[in-house]
Enzyme design. Structure first.
Site, PDB file in Angstrom:
ATOM      1  N   PHE A 128       0.875  -1.184   0.000  1.00 44.23           N
ATOM      2  CA  PHE A 128       0.000   0.000   0.000  1.00 44.23           C
ATOM      3  C   PHE A 128       0.902   1.220   0.000  1.00 44.23           C
ATOM      4  O   PHE A 128       1.688   1.408   0.939  1.00 44.23           O
ATOM      5  CB  PHE A 128      -0.861  -0.053   1.264  1.00 44.23           C
ATOM      6  CG  PHE A 128      -1.739   1.137   1.521  1.00 44.23           C
ATOM      7  CD1 PHE A 128      -3.069   1.144   1.100  1.00 44.23           C
ATOM      8  CD2 PHE A 128      -1.274   2.234   2.241  1.00 44.23           C
ATOM      9  CE1 PHE A 128      -3.913   2.227   1.378  1.00 44.23           C
ATOM     10  CE2 PHE A 128      -2.110   3.322   2.520  1.00 44.23           C
ATOM     11  CZ  PHE A 128      -3.431   3.306   2.083  1.00 44.23           C
ATOM     12  N   LEU A 130       1.027   5.118  -0.029  1.00 45.11           N
ATOM     13  CA  LEU A 130       0.462   6.458   0.100  1.00 45.11           C
ATOM     14  C   LEU A 130       1.573   7.473   0.429  1.00 45.11           C
ATOM     15  O   LEU A 130       1.675   8.525  -0.185  1.00 45.11           O
ATOM     16  CB  LEU A 130      -0.609   6.458   1.206  1.00 45.11           C
ATOM     17  CG  LEU A 130      -1.269   7.794   1.548  1.00 45.11           C
ATOM     18  CD1 LEU A 130      -2.040   8.344   0.344  1.00 45.11           C
ATOM     19  CD2 LEU A 130      -2.237   7.635   2.734  1.00 45.11           C
ATOM     20  N   GLU A 132       4.885   9.700   0.946  1.00 45.94           N
ATOM     21  CA  GLU A 132       6.018  10.182   0.136  1.00 45.94           C
ATOM     22  C   GLU A 132       6.971  10.931   1.055  1.00 45.94           C
ATOM     23  O   GLU A 132       6.616  11.256   2.199  1.00 45.94           O
ATOM     24  CB  GLU A 132       5.520  11.130  -0.965  1.00 45.94           C
ATOM     25  CG  GLU A 132       4.559  10.441  -1.918  1.00 45.94           C
ATOM     26  CD  GLU A 132       4.113  11.356  -3.057  1.00 45.94           C
ATOM     27  OE1 GLU A 132       4.545  12.530  -3.098  1.00 45.94           O
ATOM     28  OE2 GLU A 132       3.341  10.870  -3.893  1.00 45.94           O
ATOM     29  N   GLY A 136       3.697  12.828   4.520  1.00 47.83           N
ATOM     30  CA  GLY A 136       3.542  11.768   5.524  1.00 47.83           C
ATOM     31  C   GLY A 136       2.177  11.880   6.166  1.00 47.83           C
ATOM     32  O   GLY A 136       1.192  11.327   5.670  1.00 47.83           O
ATOM     33  N   GLN A 343      12.192  -3.482  32.153  1.00 51.08           N
ATOM     34  CA  GLN A 343      12.473  -3.108  33.549  1.00 51.08           C
ATOM     35  C   GLN A 343      12.373  -4.329  34.472  1.00 51.08           C
ATOM     36  O   GLN A 343      13.218  -4.524  35.346  1.00 51.08           O
ATOM     37  CB  GLN A 343      11.485  -2.017  33.988  1.00 51.08           C
ATOM     38  CG  GLN A 343      11.893  -1.277  35.243  1.00 51.08           C
ATOM     39  CD  GLN A 343      13.146  -0.439  35.020  1.00 51.08           C
ATOM     40  OE1 GLN A 343      13.456  -0.056  33.896  1.00 51.08           O
ATOM     41  NE2 GLN A 343      13.896  -0.191  36.076  1.00 51.08           N
ATOM     42  N   GLY A 347      18.854  -5.860  34.031  1.00 52.93           N
ATOM     43  CA  GLY A 347      19.917  -5.806  33.014  1.00 52.93           C
ATOM     44  C   GLY A 347      19.729  -6.849  31.923  1.00 52.93           C
ATOM     45  O   GLY A 347      20.093  -6.626  30.762  1.00 52.93           O
ATOM     46  N   GLU A 370       0.582   4.025   9.801  1.00 56.08           N
ATOM     47  CA  GLU A 370      -0.874   4.159   9.577  1.00 56.08           C
ATOM     48  C   GLU A 370      -1.431   5.356  10.357  1.00 56.08           C
ATOM     49  O   GLU A 370      -2.525   5.294  10.915  1.00 56.08           O
ATOM     50  CB  GLU A 370      -1.592   2.863   9.893  1.00 56.08           C
ATOM     51  CG  GLU A 370      -1.140   1.782   8.936  1.00 56.08           C
ATOM     52  CD  GLU A 370      -2.099   0.649   8.769  1.00 56.08           C
ATOM     53  OE1 GLU A 370      -3.298   0.831   9.002  1.00 56.08           O
ATOM     54  OE2 GLU A 370      -1.622  -0.423   8.389  1.00 56.08           O
ATOM     55  N   THR A 372       0.402   8.653  12.785  1.00 53.97           N
ATOM     56  CA  THR A 372       1.044   8.736  14.106  1.00 53.97           C
ATOM     57  C   THR A 372      -0.029   8.879  15.184  1.00 53.97           C
ATOM     58  O   THR A 372      -1.199   9.152  14.881  1.00 53.97           O
ATOM     59  CB  THR A 372       1.977   9.964  14.171  1.00 53.97           C
ATOM     60  OG1 THR A 372       1.165  11.136  14.031  1.00 53.97           O
ATOM     61  CG2 THR A 372       3.047   9.925  13.085  1.00 53.97           C
TER      62      THR A 372
HETATM   63  C1  LIG Z   1       8.551   1.091   9.132  1.00 51.06           C
HETATM   64  C2  LIG Z   1       7.550   1.926   8.442  1.00 51.06           C
HETATM   65  C3  LIG Z   1       6.631   1.320   7.591  1.00 51.06           C
HETATM   66  C4  LIG Z   1       5.689   2.093   6.900  1.00 51.06           C
HETATM   67  N1  LIG Z   1       4.852   1.485   6.003  1.00 51.06           N
HETATM   68  C5  LIG Z   1       4.063   2.265   5.198  1.00 51.06           C
HETATM   69  C6  LIG Z   1       3.318   1.687   4.127  1.00 51.06           C
HETATM   70  O1  LIG Z   1       3.309   0.461   3.938  1.00 51.06           O
HETATM   71  N2  LIG Z   1       2.613   2.508   3.302  1.00 51.06           N
HETATM   72  C7  LIG Z   1       2.583   3.867   3.473  1.00 51.06           C
HETATM   73  O2  LIG Z   1       1.936   4.548   2.683  1.00 51.06           O
HETATM   74  N3  LIG Z   1       3.284   4.451   4.497  1.00 51.06           N
HETATM   75  C8  LIG Z   1       4.016   3.676   5.344  1.00 51.06           C
HETATM   76  N4  LIG Z   1       4.746   4.261   6.363  1.00 51.06           N
HETATM   77  C9  LIG Z   1       4.705   5.705   6.536  1.00 51.06           C
HETATM   78  C10 LIG Z   1       4.030   6.156   7.809  1.00 51.06           C
HETATM   79  O3  LIG Z   1       2.651   5.964   7.742  1.00 51.06           O
HETATM   80  C11 LIG Z   1       4.441   7.606   8.039  1.00 51.06           C
HETATM   81  O4  LIG Z   1       5.796   7.584   8.452  1.00 51.06           O
HETATM   82  C12 LIG Z   1       3.584   8.321   9.032  1.00 51.06           C
HETATM   83  O5  LIG Z   1       2.298   8.509   8.522  1.00 51.06           O
HETATM   84  C13 LIG Z   1       4.152   9.659   9.472  1.00 51.06           C
HETATM   85  O6  LIG Z   1       4.588  10.421   8.389  1.00 51.06           O
HETATM   86  P1  LIG Z   1       6.070  11.082   8.443  1.00 51.06           P
HETATM   87  O7  LIG Z   1       6.995  10.009   8.817  1.00 51.06           O
HETATM   88  O8  LIG Z   1       6.288  11.807   7.184  1.00 51.06           O
HETATM   89  O9  LIG Z   1       5.986  12.083   9.653  1.00 51.06           O
HETATM   90  P2  LIG Z   1       5.470  13.640   9.642  1.00 51.06           P
HETATM   91  O10 LIG Z   1       4.122  13.705   9.007  1.00 51.06           O
HETATM   92  O11 LIG Z   1       6.552  14.496   9.089  1.00 51.06           O
HETATM   93  O12 LIG Z   1       5.320  13.887  11.188  1.00 51.06           O
HETATM   94  C14 LIG Z   1       6.411  14.279  12.036  1.00 51.06           C
HETATM   95  C15 LIG Z   1       5.845  14.581  13.417  1.00 51.06           C
HETATM   96  O13 LIG Z   1       4.887  15.652  13.326  1.00 51.06           O
HETATM   97  C16 LIG Z   1       3.646  15.229  13.860  1.00 51.06           C
HETATM   98  N5  LIG Z   1       2.548  15.851  13.077  1.00 51.06           N
HETATM   99  C17 LIG Z   1       2.400  15.884  11.740  1.00 51.06           C
HETATM  100  N6  LIG Z   1       1.257  16.494  11.407  1.00 51.06           N
HETATM  101  C18 LIG Z   1       0.647  16.825  12.572  1.00 51.06           C
HETATM  102  C19 LIG Z   1      -0.570  17.468  12.898  1.00 51.06           C
HETATM  103  N7  LIG Z   1      -1.409  17.920  11.953  1.00 51.06           N
HETATM  104  N8  LIG Z   1      -0.864  17.674  14.206  1.00 51.06           N
HETATM  105  C20 LIG Z   1      -0.002  17.233  15.188  1.00 51.06           C
HETATM  106  N9  LIG Z   1       1.145  16.610  14.937  1.00 51.06           N
HETATM  107  C21 LIG Z   1       1.474  16.406  13.646  1.00 51.06           C
HETATM  108  C22 LIG Z   1       3.645  13.725  13.720  1.00 51.06           C
HETATM  109  O14 LIG Z   1       2.728  13.104  14.621  1.00 51.06           O
HETATM  110  C23 LIG Z   1       5.092  13.399  14.031  1.00 51.06           C
HETATM  111  O15 LIG Z   1       5.275  13.354  15.411  1.00 51.06           O
HETATM  112  C24 LIG Z   1       5.651   3.492   7.104  1.00 51.06           C
HETATM  113  C25 LIG Z   1       6.544   4.090   7.996  1.00 51.06           C
HETATM  114  C26 LIG Z   1       7.491   3.331   8.644  1.00 51.06           C
HETATM  115  C27 LIG Z   1       8.473   4.011   9.568  1.00 51.06           C
END
Ligand SMILES: Cc1cc2nc3c(=O)[nH]c(=O)nc-3n(C[C@H](O)[C@H](O)[C@H](O)COP(=O)(O)OP(=O)(O)OC[C@H]3O[C@@H](n4cnc5c(N)ncnc54)[C@H](O)[C@@H]3O)c2cc1C
Length: 393
Positions: A128, A130, A132, A136, A343, A347, A370, A372
């Site tokens: 899936f 979505l 970039e 995010g 915890q 150790g 999916e 944060t």
């Molecule tokens: C191991 C792994 C597997 C993944 N698998 C998939 C996948 O299969 N398909 C896919 O499409 N994606 C996938 N992802 C992407 C994942 O869903 C995103 O990393 C996630 O949605 C967060 O986007 P970002 O990393 O760009 O963080 P950002 O959007 O840049 O967020 C950075 C910080 O800002 C906070 N933030 C951002 N916007 C807001 C807001 N409006 N209000 C408050 N806080 C905010 C966030 O909570 C976070 O703490 C994967 C990620 C990882 C690490």
């Protein structure tokens, strides 16, 4: 545990049987592989075959397309049991769901007949896509373009962080078809098949946890797709992704519950065996308090996750809120319970010799992907406030 949770959660006979079957597979075949999968970082193809052979990958797929026709709770019970042993392995099922849900929810009869049977049988895998680099939490910032050219679309752009991206046979990709449309109408959903010219996987990420689950960059360079590969109407992509998350976020909650239970099991066993001050540490009240809080948090997360599954299955108007609260509470519970498990082991919890350090590293991802935890809170708050909006407001 089996008897009490069965009674408390009113599972059907089929669900109890399924849970016991998957638990046995997880304990006998998956748990012994978990540390090695984490160490090597290799995708566990043997576990994928095991899950396919036992129809676990087809649990949520319709019977008409070779699936088992199970409801969301059934799928989540399986994810929970696998995650209790190995989170990477639980993602094989969770991502097969995530990637295929757009087709199941919004695909045409022809698309379902074309792609679902191989996915249900585990003959092919789906991802899936979505996220970039610049999009995010905010999918409206998507840059990947799908430009109509006669009976085809041409895809250009890239995706980041795509679970199973480099190994999947199919990928559901969200791309901009109308940059001038209103914020949530710019995206459309497409299925891209591996081997399509111009489509390739880029670098793999090196990660804190779920190390056997390949997370890839995907590149689209003039990828030509027949219009028949568009899922749903133009402009429906955002809505399809959100409907998908309503059914996939409870799966991440279930993953978190399984992880918490796995860590609690290890910690409780250790506490009853480890002697300090001449008695098992489990007899020390501060250790008991840790264990009791871990148990309470795990059960609370489980209850909420199952309730969310039932609400989503029943077509609740606020299904998105249920999915979000479950993921929020369960993800935080998994992080706390796995940290406390380390915890309890002192150790030794910090050593690779025991599984809790891996579980603690794996737990972090349930608070990130999916959506944060902050994004789950946005979903919950918006749904809550909608209920109290004055008429016409
Ligand atoms: C191991 C792994 C597997 C993944 N698998 C998939 C996948 O299969 N398909 C896919 O499409 N994606 C996938 N992802 C992407 C994942 O869903 C995103 O990393 C996630 O949605 C967060 O986007 P970002 O990393 O760009 O963080 P950002 O959007 O840049 O967020 C950075 C910080 O800002 C906070 N933030 C951002 N916007 C807001 C807001 N409006 N209000 C408050 N806080 C905010 C966030 O909570 C976070 O703490 C994967 C990620 C990882 C690490």
């Amino acid at each position: 545990m089996t008897t009490s949770t069965t009674a408390a959660y009113r599972l059907t006979e089929e669900q109890v049987l399924l849970r016991e079957t998957v638990r046995a597979l997880a304990e006998e075949r998956i748990a012994p592989r978990a540390a090695e999968i984490d160490r090597s970082g290799d995708f566990p193809w043997d576990i994928k075959e095991l899950l396919a052979a036992h129809d676990v990958l087809g649990l949520g797929f319709p019977e008409a397309h070779g699936g088992v026709g199970g409801d969301l709770l059934t799928v989540c019970l399986a994810i929970e049991e696998i995650a209790r042993a190995c989170v990477t392995s639980s993602l094989i099922l969770a991502v097969q769901e995530l990637g295929s849900l757009p087709i199941r929810l919004a695909g045409s009869d022809d698309q379902r007949a074309r792609w679902l049977p191989d996915l249900a049988a585990g003959r092919s895998l789906i991802a899936f896509a979505l996220t970039e680099a610049g999009a995010g939490s905010d999918p409206a910032a998507t840059r990947t373009r799908a430009t109509r050219d006669g009976a085809e679309y041409v895809l250009d752009g890239s995706k980041r962080f795509i679970t199973h991206g480099g190994i999947a046979d199919l990928v559901t990709v969200f791309a901009v078809t109308d940059p001038d449309a209103t914020r949530h109408r710019t995206l459309s959903c497409f299925v891209v098949e591996r081997g399509t010219p111009g489509f390739s996987a880029g670098r793999l990420e090196h990660k804190m946890g779920i190390r056997g689950s390949p997370t890839a960059e995907l590149l689209f360079d003039g990828v030509r797709l027949p219009a028949e590969n568009r899922v749903g109407d133009e402009g429906e992509g955002f809505a399809i992704a959100m409907r998908t998350f309503e059914r996939s976020r409870p799966g991440i909650a279930a993953q978190a519950v399984g992880l918490a239970q796995g860590a609690l099991d290890v910690a409780a066993r250790y506490a009853s065996e480890r002697l300090q001050f001449g008695k098992p540490i489990g007899e020390l009240q501060m250790v008991q308090a840790l264990l009791a809080d871990m148990d309470a948090a795990t059960e609370a997360a489980r209850a909420l996750t199952y309730a969310a599954c039932r609400a989503v299955d029943a077509g609740a108007a606020d299904a998105g809120r249920w999915a979000a609260v479950a993921k929020l509470v369960a993800g935080d519970a998994a992080m706390r319970v796995t940290t406390d498990a380390v915890q309890v082991l002192g150790g030794y919890g910090f050593l690779e010799e025991f599984p809790v350090e891996r579980m603690m590293r794996d737990a972090k991802i349930t608070q990130l992907y999916e959506g944060t935890q902050q994004i789950q809170r946005l979903v919950v708050a918006r749904s809550l406030l909608r209920r109290f909006r004055p008429p016409g407001g």
